[in-house]
Scaffold this active site. Structure first.
Site, PDB file in Angstrom:
ATOM      1  N   GLU A 103       0.854  -1.188   0.000  1.00 30.47           N
ATOM      2  CA  GLU A 103       0.000   0.000   0.000  1.00 30.47           C
ATOM      3  C   GLU A 103       0.887   1.234   0.000  1.00 30.47           C
ATOM      4  OE1 GLU A 103      -3.368   0.466   0.194  1.00 30.47           O
ATOM      5  OE2 GLU A 103      -3.847  -1.678   0.167  1.00 30.47           O
ATOM      6  N   PRO A 128       4.022   8.646   2.166  1.00 33.35           N
ATOM      7  CA  PRO A 128       4.395   8.173   0.825  1.00 33.35           C
ATOM      8  C   PRO A 128       5.890   7.829   0.716  1.00 33.35           C
ATOM      9  CG  PRO A 128       3.051  10.172   0.700  1.00 33.35           C
ATOM     10  CD  PRO A 128       3.421   9.982   2.145  1.00 33.35           C
ATOM     11  N   GLY A 129       6.184   6.887  -0.154  1.00 31.69           N
ATOM     12  CA  GLY A 129       7.574   6.542  -0.439  1.00 31.69           C
ATOM     13  C   GLY A 129       8.309   5.915   0.726  1.00 31.69           C
ATOM     14  N   ARG A 130       7.542   5.314   1.649  1.00 32.40           N
ATOM     15  CA  ARG A 130       8.168   4.680   2.842  1.00 32.40           C
ATOM     16  C   ARG A 130       8.881   5.690   3.728  1.00 32.40           C
ATOM     17  NH1 ARG A 130       4.544   1.727   0.952  1.00 32.40           N
ATOM     18  NH2 ARG A 130       4.599  -0.370   1.806  1.00 32.40           N
ATOM     19  N   MET A 131       8.580   6.995   3.571  1.00 34.88           N
ATOM     20  CA  MET A 131       9.208   8.019   4.419  1.00 34.88           C
ATOM     21  C   MET A 131       8.280   8.285   5.612  1.00 34.88           C
ATOM     22  SD  MET A 131      12.082   8.642   3.073  1.00 34.88           S
ATOM     23  CE  MET A 131      12.652  10.268   3.514  1.00 34.88           C
TER      24      MET A 131
END
Ligand code: FMN
Length: 214
Positions: A11, A191-194
């Site tokens: 996700e 978002p972006g695993r940040m």
């Protein structure tokens, strides 16, 4: 059997952010705010948490338990003290709690120390449970082997007959724990695993929060 492509299941998170400026001065106030939002969002059993304990052999074990109280003192749950979790806590009072609030792209992690609740607190909570649950607590020696479901049902019938027409007392092996937090982490998916991770720890000047890399 069709194979589930686990590697492709992912996700992207983007519902919200968590900034230092959003934090309450202490983790309990912050937890209550997020719990309120989980309730408001209609999450199924928002007070369900994973409790992890450690056995004498050093092996961890986890299970779901319902949070039944939270205050400046800590987090409260009730269980059978003779269960696996109960005997592990008797040998090692350090434990971890996890609130998996996936629909909000959040989790809260608590590292803490558990202590048994006073009997009067246990009695007050037990007295408010539905009668069926009270009887079940007597019939089930949680975590110990049973020969089959019939044995459990027979125990329930026996207990039901024994307490017919009177209040069900608190079983001796039934109890509750207060988990005093030593660290509380609030995790918000980004978002972006940040992702945002802010963890509170106690200091001599009160609680301080620190950001961890996601
Ligand atoms: C949503 C959910 C809530 C649960 N709540 C409790 C609870 O409040 N107390 C409890 O003793 N077990 C609860 N259980 C059952 C435990 O997960 C577990 O099966 C049981 O406590 C025995 O665990 P143990 O053998 O590791 O001690 C719950 C299970 C689920 C799925």
């Amino acid at each position: 059997m069709s194979e589930i492509e686990l590697a492709a299941l992912r996700e992207e998170y983007g519902r919200a952010g968590l900034d230092e400026a959003d934090l309450a001065p202490d983790p309990i106030t912050m937890f209550e705010r997020w719990l309120g939002e989980a309730v408001q969002a209609g999450l199924h059993e928002p007070n369900a948490m994973v409790v992890s304990t450690v056995g004498a052999d050093g092996a961890p074990s986890s299970r779901m338990v319902l949070l039944k109280g939270v205050s400046k003192q800590g987090f409260v749950f009730f269980t059978n003290t003779g269960s696996r979790k109960g005997s592990e806590l008797a040998g090692n009072d350090r434990c971890a709690l996890l609130f998996p609030w996936h629909p909000l792209e959040r989790q809260v992690r608590v590292d803490g120390v558990a202590s048994p609740l006073p009997r009067e607190d246990v009695a007050a909570y037990f007295g408010g449970r539905p009668r069926g649950s009270q009887l079940g607590a007597h019939a089930s020696h949680q975590s110990r082997p049973v020969a089959g479901r019939d044995e459990l049902l027979a125990a329930y019938d026996e207990v039901s007959a024994r307490f017919d027409g009177r209040d069900v007392p608190v079983p001796d092996e039934w109890g509750g724990y207060l988990v005093v937090p030593e660290a509380v982490e609030f995790w918000q998916g980004r978002p972006g695993r940040m992702h945002d991770r802010l963890v509170y720890r106690p200091t001599t000047q009160g609680w301080r929060a620190e950001r961890l890399a996601p």
